[in-house]
Design a protein around this motif. Structure first.
Motif, PDB file in Angstrom:
ATOM      1  N   GLY A 213       0.818  -1.110   0.062  1.00 11.28           N
ATOM      2  CA  GLY A 213       0.165  -0.013   0.133  1.00 11.28           C
ATOM      3  C   GLY A 213       0.777   1.134   0.055  1.00 11.28           C
ATOM      4  O   GLY A 213       0.270   2.363  -0.144  1.00 11.28           O
ATOM      5  N   LYS A 214       2.224   1.215  -0.320  1.00 10.20           N
ATOM      6  CA  LYS A 214       3.089   2.605   0.026  1.00 10.20           C
ATOM      7  C   LYS A 214       2.621   3.348  -1.177  1.00 10.20           C
ATOM      8  O   LYS A 214       2.538   4.297  -1.139  1.00 10.20           O
ATOM      9  N   SER A 215       2.610   2.716  -2.505  1.00 11.83           N
ATOM     10  CA  SER A 215       2.231   3.696  -3.472  1.00 11.83           C
ATOM     11  C   SER A 215       0.857   4.496  -3.554  1.00 11.83           C
ATOM     12  O   SER A 215       0.651   5.615  -3.992  1.00 11.83           O
ATOM     13  N   THR A 216      -0.025   3.610  -3.062  1.00 11.71           N
ATOM     14  CA  THR A 216      -1.302   4.231  -2.947  1.00 11.71           C
ATOM     15  C   THR A 216      -1.407   5.168  -1.986  1.00 11.71           C
ATOM     16  O   THR A 216      -1.941   6.293  -2.319  1.00 11.71           O
ATOM     17  N   VAL A 217      -0.609   5.140  -0.731  1.00 15.46           N
ATOM     18  CA  VAL A 217      -0.522   6.281   0.340  1.00 15.46           C
ATOM     19  C   VAL A 217       0.066   7.687  -0.302  1.00 15.46           C
ATOM     20  O   VAL A 217      -0.542   8.536  -0.258  1.00 15.46           O
ATOM     21  N   ALA A 218       1.041   7.273  -1.407  1.00 10.37           N
ATOM     22  CA  ALA A 218       1.772   8.457  -2.178  1.00 10.37           C
ATOM     23  C   ALA A 218       0.748   9.181  -3.101  1.00 10.37           C
ATOM     24  O   ALA A 218       0.624  10.381  -3.022  1.00 10.37           O
ATOM     25  N   ARG A 219      -0.177   8.293  -3.618  1.00 12.02           N
ATOM     26  CA  ARG A 219      -1.284   8.930  -4.657  1.00 12.02           C
ATOM     27  C   ARG A 219      -2.214   9.535  -3.853  1.00 12.02           C
ATOM     28  O   ARG A 219      -2.793  10.699  -4.201  1.00 12.02           O
ATOM     29  N   LEU A 220      -2.619   9.262  -2.525  1.00 12.88           N
ATOM     30  CA  LEU A 220      -3.548   9.887  -1.860  1.00 12.88           C
ATOM     31  C   LEU A 220      -3.065  11.075  -1.238  1.00 12.88           C
ATOM     32  O   LEU A 220      -3.625  12.162  -1.278  1.00 12.88           O
ATOM     33  N   LEU A 221      -1.703  11.110  -0.928  1.00 14.78           N
ATOM     34  CA  LEU A 221      -1.135  12.153  -0.502  1.00 14.78           C
ATOM     35  C   LEU A 221      -1.009  13.608  -1.344  1.00 14.78           C
ATOM     36  O   LEU A 221      -1.302  14.758  -1.110  1.00 14.78           O
ATOM     37  N   CYS A 222      -0.914  13.001  -2.617  1.00 15.02           N
ATOM     38  CA  CYS A 222      -0.687  14.229  -3.870  1.00 15.02           C
ATOM     39  C   CYS A 222      -2.074  14.215  -4.560  1.00 15.02           C
ATOM     40  O   CYS A 222      -2.078  14.946  -5.358  1.00 15.02           O
ATOM     41  N   HIS A 223      -3.125  13.778  -3.887  1.00 14.32           N
ATOM     42  CA  HIS A 223      -4.665  13.834  -4.409  1.00 14.32           C
ATOM     43  C   HIS A 223      -4.905  13.354  -5.745  1.00 14.32           C
ATOM     44  O   HIS A 223      -5.477  13.971  -6.443  1.00 14.32           O
ATOM     45  N   LEU A 224      -3.893  12.363  -6.143  1.00 14.96           N
ATOM     46  CA  LEU A 224      -4.346  11.777  -7.303  1.00 14.96           C
ATOM     47  C   LEU A 224      -5.344  10.868  -7.436  1.00 14.96           C
ATOM     48  O   LEU A 224      -5.798  10.389  -8.451  1.00 14.96           O
ATOM     49  N   GLU A 225      -5.583  10.446  -6.136  1.00 17.23           N
ATOM     50  CA  GLU A 225      -6.864   9.579  -5.872  1.00 17.23           C
ATOM     51  C   GLU A 225      -7.616  10.124  -4.593  1.00 17.23           C
ATOM     52  O   GLU A 225      -6.954  10.741  -3.786  1.00 17.23           O
ATOM     53  N   ARG A 226      -8.758   9.947  -4.452  1.00 11.79           N
ATOM     54  CA  ARG A 226      -9.642  10.328  -3.492  1.00 11.79           C
ATOM     55  C   ARG A 226      -9.632   9.049  -2.187  1.00 11.79           C
ATOM     56  O   ARG A 226     -10.062   8.166  -2.813  1.00 11.79           O
ATOM     57  N   PRO A 227      -9.316   9.394  -1.091  1.00 10.23           N
ATOM     58  CA  PRO A 227      -9.485   8.250  -0.058  1.00 10.23           C
ATOM     59  C   PRO A 227     -10.780   7.988   0.085  1.00 10.23           C
ATOM     60  O   PRO A 227     -11.904   8.548   0.128  1.00 10.23           O
ATOM     61  N   THR A 228     -11.094   6.598   0.410  1.00  9.60           N
ATOM     62  CA  THR A 228     -12.493   6.259   0.945  1.00  9.60           C
ATOM     63  C   THR A 228     -12.853   6.611   2.220  1.00  9.60           C
ATOM     64  O   THR A 228     -14.214   7.083   2.736  1.00  9.60           O
ATOM     65  N   ALA A 229     -11.941   6.912   3.096  1.00 10.26           N
ATOM     66  CA  ALA A 229     -12.064   7.387   4.464  1.00 10.26           C
ATOM     67  C   ALA A 229     -10.719   8.084   5.162  1.00 10.26           C
ATOM     68  O   ALA A 229      -9.902   7.908   4.537  1.00 10.26           O
ATOM     69  N   GLY A 230     -11.047   8.703   6.181  1.00 10.41           N
ATOM     70  CA  GLY A 230      -9.585   9.350   6.890  1.00 10.41           C
ATOM     71  C   GLY A 230      -9.567  10.723   6.452  1.00 10.41           C
ATOM     72  O   GLY A 230     -10.347  11.292   5.543  1.00 10.41           O
ATOM     73  N   THR A 231      -8.437  11.370   6.914  1.00 10.51           N
ATOM     74  CA  THR A 231      -8.333  12.977   6.787  1.00 10.51           C
ATOM     75  C   THR A 231      -6.851  13.107   6.434  1.00 10.51           C
ATOM     76  O   THR A 231      -5.867  12.398   7.150  1.00 10.51           O
ATOM     77  N   ILE A 232      -6.511  14.020   5.640  1.00 11.27           N
ATOM     78  CA  ILE A 232      -4.993  14.486   5.190  1.00 11.27           C
ATOM     79  C   ILE A 232      -5.143  15.761   5.814  1.00 11.27           C
ATOM     80  O   ILE A 232      -5.838  16.936   5.091  1.00 11.27           O
ATOM     81  N   ARG A 233      -4.344  16.396   6.684  1.00  9.68           N
ATOM     82  CA  ARG A 233      -4.060  17.613   7.188  1.00  9.68           C
ATOM     83  C   ARG A 233      -3.167  18.431   6.609  1.00  9.68           C
ATOM     84  O   ARG A 233      -1.822  17.815   6.706  1.00  9.68           O
ATOM     85  N   PHE A 234      -3.090  19.575   5.863  1.00  8.02           N
ATOM     86  CA  PHE A 234      -1.609  20.096   5.471  1.00  8.02           C
ATOM     87  C   PHE A 234      -1.619  21.543   5.960  1.00  8.02           C
ATOM     88  O   PHE A 234      -2.669  22.260   5.976  1.00  8.02           O
TER      89      PHE A 234
END
Length: 361
Positions: A55-76
Motif C-alpha cells: 500500500g505504499k504507492s497508494t498512500v503516495a497517490r492519496l497524499l498528492c490527491h491523485l486519488e480520493r481516499p475512501t475514509a480518513g483525513t489529510i491535514r496540510f
C-alpha cells in the motif's frame, strides 16, 4: 519532532470488487490502504517501507490527491485538505509534489526536457512570469546536476539516473514544501542510486523540503530518513526514529525484513540471524482477522486471530526510556536484532528462535 506540516489520520482506500455485466453489484473490496496514521514534521524525512503490494504507492497517490481516499483525513499545515476541489485543491497540489518511480515512463517522450520541467508553470502561471520561465528551467537543471544546455533534448537521450534528475527538477519547479518520492531509485543502478539519494539530501537542506520517501530497500531508507514507518497489508505495523527501527526492531515483520538486508561486512554477515517467512502475503481482498501478519508469524497465538493489535508502545517497554519504546502493532512485541550492530558481538538481543521449520529459520 519538528512542527507538523502533514498529518494523516485513519487514511483508507478501498477499491470495489464488482460482479455482473448488466446489473453490476459490489461483492467485496481490495483494501489497499486500511487505516494509516502518521505525521510529517517540517524539514523531516519520513520513510515508508514494506513488501510490494503493502500500500505504499497508494498512500503516495492519496497524499498528492491523485486519488480520493475512501475514509480518513489529510491535514496540510493544520487544514483538512481531504475533500478539496477546484482552486483550493490546485493550491495544495502546488505545495505537495511527487517524484515518480519509473524515470522511463513518467516523462513525456514527445516533449523536450525544457518543456517537461517548465510544464508546471503552464498549469500554475502565477508561479513564474512567462518571460522568466526559460531562465528558471535552466536554473533547475543546474540545481539537479544537469547541463542547462540539455533543455532542448528529449528524454530518450538521457540515462535512467539523468531522467530521474529531470523528474526531480520538475517536482521542484513550483517550490513545494512537501515532496512525495515514490521509490525514486528502485529502477536505477546501485551507484546511480547513491547519487540520486545524495542529491535529495542536498536539495532538502537547500530548499527546506519535507520528504515522504517510499522504498522497499531498507538500507536506502535508513540513509535518508529521520523516522520510519513499516507497512504490511495496508497498515503501519511499526514506526519510530530510524535508528530505533533498524537497531531495536520489536515487530516480527520488521525483524524479518531487516534480516534480508544485504550486509557488506563479512564478519557481521556470518553473525546475522536469517529469518525466513513461510507462506505468501494474503490478498488485500481477503484480509486475515485480528493481526494481519499472523498467517506468516512464528509468534502467532489464538489472541492474534481475535484481536487487532493497536499501533502503540508495547506494555513491556512503556516504563523504559530506551530506543525499543516505540509504537509496534504486535501483541507479543519483543526486541530482536537479526543483524548485529557494529559494536555488538552477538547475533541479537532476544526473541524466539523460531527453529521449528515453520517460522524463521
Amino acid at each position: 519532532m519538528a512542527e507538523p506540516i502533514l498529518e494523516v489520520t485513519g487514511l483508507v482506500k478501498h477499491y470495489p470488487l464488482t460482479r455482473g455485466v448488466l446489473l453490476r453489484r459490489q461483492v467485496g473490496a481490495v483494501k489497499a490502504v486500511d487505516g494509516v496514521d502518521f505525521t510529517l514534521g517540517r524539514g523531516e524525512t519520513l520513510g515508508l517501507v514494506g513488501e510490494s503490494g503493502c500500500g505504499k504507492s497508494t498512500v503516495a497517490r492519496l497524499l498528492c490527491h491523485l486519488e480520493r481516499p475512501t475514509a480518513g483525513t489529510i491535514r496540510f499545515r493544520g487544514e483538512d485538505v481531504t475533500g478539496l476541489s477546484g482552486r483550493a485543491l490546485k493550491a495544495v497540489r502546488r505545495a505537495v509534489q511527487m517524484v515518480f518511480q519509473d524515470p522511463y515512463t513518467s516523462l513525456n517522450p514527445r516533449m523536450t526536457v525544457g518543456d517537461i520541467v517548465g510544464e508546471p508553470y503552464e498549469i500554475h502561471p502565477e508561479a513564474a512570469p512567462r518571460g522568466d520561465r526559460r531562465r528558471r528551467v535552466r536554473e533547475l537543471l543546474d540545481v539537479v546536476g544537469l547541463d542547462p544546455e540539455y533543455a532542448g533534448r528529449y528524454p530518450h537521450q538521457f540515462s535512467g539516473g539523468q531522467r530521474q534528475r529531470i523528474g526531480i527538477a520538475r517536482a521542484l519547479a513550483l517550490r513545494p514544501e512537501v515532496v512525495v518520492a515514490d521509490e525514486p531509485v528502485s529502477a536505477l543502478d546501485v551507484s546511480v542510486q547513491a547519487q540520486v539519494v545524495n542529491l535529495l539530501v542536498r536539495l532538502q537542506a537547500e530548499f527546506g523540503l519535507s520528504y515522504v520517501f517510499i522504498a522497499h530497500d531498507l538500507s536506502v531508507v535508513r540513509h535518508i530518513s529521520d523516522r520510519v514507518g513499516v507497512m504490511y497489508l495496508g497498515r503501519i505495523v511499526e514506526s519510530g526514529p530510524a535508528g530505533a527501527i533498524y537497531d531495536h526492531p520489536t515487530h516480527p515483520y520488521t525483524q524479518a525484513l531487516l534480516s534480508a538486508v544485504p550486509v557488506p561486512d563479512p564478519a557481521a554477515r556470518d553473525r546475522r540471524e536469517r529469518i525466513i517467512l513461510t507462506g505468501d502475503v494474503p490478498s488485500p481482498a481477503a484480509v486475515p482477522s485480528g493481526c494481519r501478519f499472523r498467517t506468516r508469524c512464528w509468534k502467532a497465538r489464538e489472541r492474534c486471530a481475535r484481536e487487532v493489535p493497536a499501533l502503540a508502545v508495547p506494555a513491556v517497554f512503556r516504563d523504559a526510556a530506551g530506543p525499543a519504546a516505540h509504537p509496534s502493532a504486535c501483541h507479543f512485541a519483543e526486541e530482536r536484532r537479526p543483524v548485529p550492530s557494529e559494536n555488538s558481538g552477538d547475533s541479537g538481543d532476544s526473541g524466539d528462535s523460531g527453529g521449528d521449520g515453520n517460522g524463521p529459520g
